[in-house]
Design a protein around this motif. Structure first.
Motif, PDB file in Angstrom:
ATOM      1  N   ARG A  14       0.832  -1.369  -0.064  1.00 32.93           N
ATOM      2  CA  ARG A  14       0.057   0.009   0.088  1.00 32.93           C
ATOM      3  C   ARG A  14       0.822   1.248  -0.037  1.00 32.93           C
ATOM      4  O   ARG A  14       0.455   2.201  -0.589  1.00 32.93           O
ATOM      5  N   ALA A  15       2.020   1.212   0.648  1.00 36.95           N
ATOM      6  CA  ALA A  15       2.785   2.302   0.817  1.00 36.95           C
ATOM      7  C   ALA A  15       3.562   2.428  -0.315  1.00 36.95           C
ATOM      8  O   ALA A  15       3.681   3.676  -1.094  1.00 36.95           O
ATOM      9  N   ALA A  16       4.006   1.347  -0.994  1.00 36.08           N
ATOM     10  CA  ALA A  16       4.439   1.290  -2.713  1.00 36.08           C
ATOM     11  C   ALA A  16       3.522   1.875  -3.539  1.00 36.08           C
ATOM     12  O   ALA A  16       4.034   2.763  -4.618  1.00 36.08           O
ATOM     13  N   GLN A  17       2.381   1.660  -3.393  1.00 39.50           N
ATOM     14  CA  GLN A  17       1.093   2.091  -4.274  1.00 39.50           C
ATOM     15  C   GLN A  17       0.967   3.579  -4.257  1.00 39.50           C
ATOM     16  O   GLN A  17       0.707   4.253  -5.320  1.00 39.50           O
ATOM     17  N   ARG A  18       1.188   4.323  -3.222  1.00 40.97           N
ATOM     18  CA  ARG A  18       1.111   5.454  -3.215  1.00 40.97           C
ATOM     19  C   ARG A  18       2.204   6.236  -3.791  1.00 40.97           C
ATOM     20  O   ARG A  18       1.892   7.291  -4.688  1.00 40.97           O
ATOM     21  N   GLU A  19       3.150   5.702  -3.766  1.00 49.93           N
ATOM     22  CA  GLU A  19       4.539   6.275  -4.532  1.00 49.93           C
ATOM     23  C   GLU A  19       4.107   6.050  -6.136  1.00 49.93           C
ATOM     24  O   GLU A  19       4.475   7.076  -6.537  1.00 49.93           O
ATOM     25  N   LEU A  20       3.723   4.964  -6.381  1.00 48.85           N
ATOM     26  CA  LEU A  20       3.611   4.632  -7.744  1.00 48.85           C
ATOM     27  C   LEU A  20       2.394   5.541  -8.485  1.00 48.85           C
ATOM     28  O   LEU A  20       2.534   6.012  -9.596  1.00 48.85           O
ATOM     29  N   ALA A  21       1.398   5.725  -7.682  1.00 48.34           N
ATOM     30  CA  ALA A  21       0.448   6.666  -8.196  1.00 48.34           C
ATOM     31  C   ALA A  21       1.106   7.932  -8.346  1.00 48.34           C
ATOM     32  O   ALA A  21       0.269   8.653  -9.222  1.00 48.34           O
ATOM     33  N   ARG A  22       1.832   8.393  -7.606  1.00 49.47           N
ATOM     34  CA  ARG A  22       2.533   9.765  -7.905  1.00 49.47           C
ATOM     35  C   ARG A  22       3.463  10.120  -8.882  1.00 49.47           C
ATOM     36  O   ARG A  22       3.692  11.113  -9.584  1.00 49.47           O
ATOM     37  N   MET A  23       3.761   8.716  -9.605  1.00 51.86           N
ATOM     38  CA  MET A  23       4.671   8.921 -10.985  1.00 51.86           C
ATOM     39  C   MET A  23       3.873   9.127 -12.034  1.00 51.86           C
ATOM     40  O   MET A  23       2.764   8.876 -12.220  1.00 51.86           O
ATOM     41  N   THR A  24       4.508   9.812 -12.917  1.00 49.55           N
ATOM     42  CA  THR A  24       3.936  10.129 -13.922  1.00 49.55           C
ATOM     43  C   THR A  24       3.710   8.725 -14.932  1.00 49.55           C
ATOM     44  O   THR A  24       4.351   7.750 -14.787  1.00 49.55           O
ATOM     45  N   SER A  25       2.524   9.026 -15.735  1.00 52.25           N
ATOM     46  CA  SER A  25       2.349   7.878 -16.861  1.00 52.25           C
ATOM     47  C   SER A  25       3.587   7.428 -17.500  1.00 52.25           C
ATOM     48  O   SER A  25       3.751   6.161 -17.479  1.00 52.25           O
ATOM     49  N   GLU A  26       4.296   8.466 -18.015  1.00 52.32           N
ATOM     50  CA  GLU A  26       5.435   8.128 -18.910  1.00 52.32           C
ATOM     51  C   GLU A  26       6.632   7.336 -17.862  1.00 52.32           C
ATOM     52  O   GLU A  26       7.148   6.566 -18.616  1.00 52.32           O
ATOM     53  N   ALA A  27       6.778   7.796 -16.831  1.00 54.67           N
ATOM     54  CA  ALA A  27       7.703   7.148 -15.963  1.00 54.67           C
ATOM     55  C   ALA A  27       7.275   5.676 -15.486  1.00 54.67           C
ATOM     56  O   ALA A  27       8.180   4.764 -15.854  1.00 54.67           O
ATOM     57  N   ARG A  28       6.104   5.526 -15.388  1.00 57.07           N
ATOM     58  CA  ARG A  28       5.451   4.017 -15.236  1.00 57.07           C
ATOM     59  C   ARG A  28       5.810   3.179 -16.502  1.00 57.07           C
ATOM     60  O   ARG A  28       6.186   2.039 -16.342  1.00 57.07           O
ATOM     61  N   ALA A  29       5.462   3.740 -17.639  1.00 58.05           N
ATOM     62  CA  ALA A  29       5.830   3.076 -18.763  1.00 58.05           C
ATOM     63  C   ALA A  29       7.240   2.880 -19.077  1.00 58.05           C
ATOM     64  O   ALA A  29       7.556   1.668 -19.640  1.00 58.05           O
TER      65      ALA A  29
END
Length: 436
Positions: free
Chosen positions: A35-50
């Motif tokens: 859950r803590a990691a998901q909050r960080e992930l959600a703050r990343m930009t779409s391009e960063a996740r891609a």
């Protein structure tokens, strides 16, 4: 990319068995970290996740020798344990399948990100603007059997849609899952994703499944992928919302107005292309007035498929064995097929309504009225006209990959990909309004 995955042996990637302390406490710890990691992930930009997913795809390619070594041990153990040929086919990897896994991860990276999408916008008379915007669901638990590719598919879909994943694979693929997970996470971390965004359960203790199902408030949704007993247990015991993927008791109805050559090709492909996938045809329904039933069943029999039929089906070819009552409700996932001769479209619809699992059902016909009625009246997640049920797949639907095919009626239905892993929230934009 070779620096992302260390060259370790296949034995080194087996998750720890036992000696991990209280299983419920482990699940709670992993869920909180996720859950803590998901909050960080959600703050990343779409391009960063891609971008991170593209790193992960390359890491999977680099780790192919390690993954193949791990998988070979899983397959050997499975054969020794008496796994069915269909289960072994689901489990087995080769270089082409690993490349397909990596390519799928890269493809998911290229898909449009649903997070942040404005679903609709309205303007109220009082001047307020209301928007519905897609957001991640949160931490998704995936409980699955046999197929190690699910480890990568589920992780990629979750990361792309801003969700964290807690994976619990089956014991038959324990080495394969761990090798794939290790490579995948190495690539994601190199791309800036927190390692806890994709976690693999470190034990095969069955209590871990129960702990995941009881983790209301920690895990936001459970997705089971496996046999009927697994899904039934998850649905019965879960205190967490479940997105269920049930049996693929899929029907193909060959109408009297079907083109015989098309019907033959579709039926053969729907059953025999890959018998162990959930989109495989399990029951063939033949209109009593179809002109060439022998030409329909003979290619299946000649291809090595065992056919079990009702009395009228058995009369078509002496090689068709009598079916029993259970055959009509069985997902064989093997080269076995039920065959029934029915009295036209009404007979087919009645049979499907009684025996279908709500997964995928198809009609083969040149009669547009019959097709329209079939498409309208069959209540399955996927309903097809003049196409093989083997197309019941997220990749074939242009979704990149799927986390499962949902056979229920709520939230998402059919192949569940990025959009199915989001929910929405309301954004209300005011300028000082107060309610009278």
């Amino acid at each position: 990319m070779n620096t992302l995955v260390s060259p370790v042996s296949a034995d080194a990637v087996i998750p720890a068995r036992g000696a991990i302390g209280d299983v419920a406490a482990v699940v709670e710890r992993l869920a909180r970290e996720g859950r803590a990691a998901q909050r960080e992930l959600a703050r990343m930009t779409s391009e960063a996740r891609a971008s991170a997913l593209r790193f992960a795809a390359e890491a999977l390619r680099d780790a192919a020798p390690i993954i193949l070594e791990a998988n070979a041990q899983d397959v050997a153990d499975g054969v020794a344990a008496g796994l069915s040929s269909a289960m072994v086919d689901r489990l087995k990897l080769d270089s082409a399948r690993i490349e397909a896994i990596a390519a799928t991860v890269a493809q998911v990276a290229s898909l449009d990100d649903p997070v942040g999408q404005v679903m609709d916008e309205t303007h109220r008379p009082n001047g307020m603007t209301l928007r519905r915007v897609r957001v991640p669901i949160g931490l998704i638990g995936i409980i699955y059997e046999s197929r190690p590719n699910v480890t990568a598919d589920a992780a990629a879909l979750c990361v792309r849609s801003g969700n964290a994943a807690l994976l619990r694979g089956g014991s038959e693929a324990v080495r394969s899952n761990s090798a794939i997970h290790s490579a995948l996470v190495a690539g994601l971390v190199a791309g800036g994703v927190p390692a806890a965004a994709v976690q693999l359960m470190p034990t095969q203790d069955r209590a871990a499944v129960g702990a995941m199902l009881a983790a209301a408030g920690l895990i936001d949704m459970i997705v089971p992928r496996g046999g009927k007993s697994l899904v039934a247990r998850v649905q019965a015991d879960a205190r967490v919302p479940v997105l269920a993927h049930l049996d693929g008791i899929n029907h193909t109805f060959v109408d009297r107005a079907a083109d015989p050559a098309m019907a033959r090709d579709i039926a053969l492909n729907a059953k025999m292309r890959r018998t162990g996938v959930c989109g495989a045809m399990e029951t063939l329904l033949v209109d009593a007035l179809f002109p060439d039933p022998q030409g329909l069943v003979a290619p299946l029999l000649d291809a090595g498929c065992e056919l079990r039929g009702d009395a009228r089906a058995c009369a078509i070819d002496f090689r068709i064995a009598p079916a029993d009552a259970d055959d009509w409700d069985t997902e064989y996932l093997d080269a076995v097929l039920s065959v029934a001769v029915v009295d036209g479209l009404d007979g087919a619809l009645s049979h499907i309504a009684t025996h279908a699992s709500g997964h995928t059902d198809a009609i083969v016909t040149d009669d547009s009225d019959a097709a329209a009625r079939f498409l309208s009246e069959v209540d399955s997640a996927i309903v097809m006209h003049n196409a093989s049920s083997q197309f019941a797949d997220g990749g074939e639907f242009g979704l990149g990959a799927e986390i499962g095919i949902a056979t229920g009626r709520l939230h998402a239905r059919g192949p569940v990909a990025l959009e199915g892993l989001t929910t929405y929230k309301w954004l209300v934009l005011g300028s000082g309004q107060v309610r009278p």
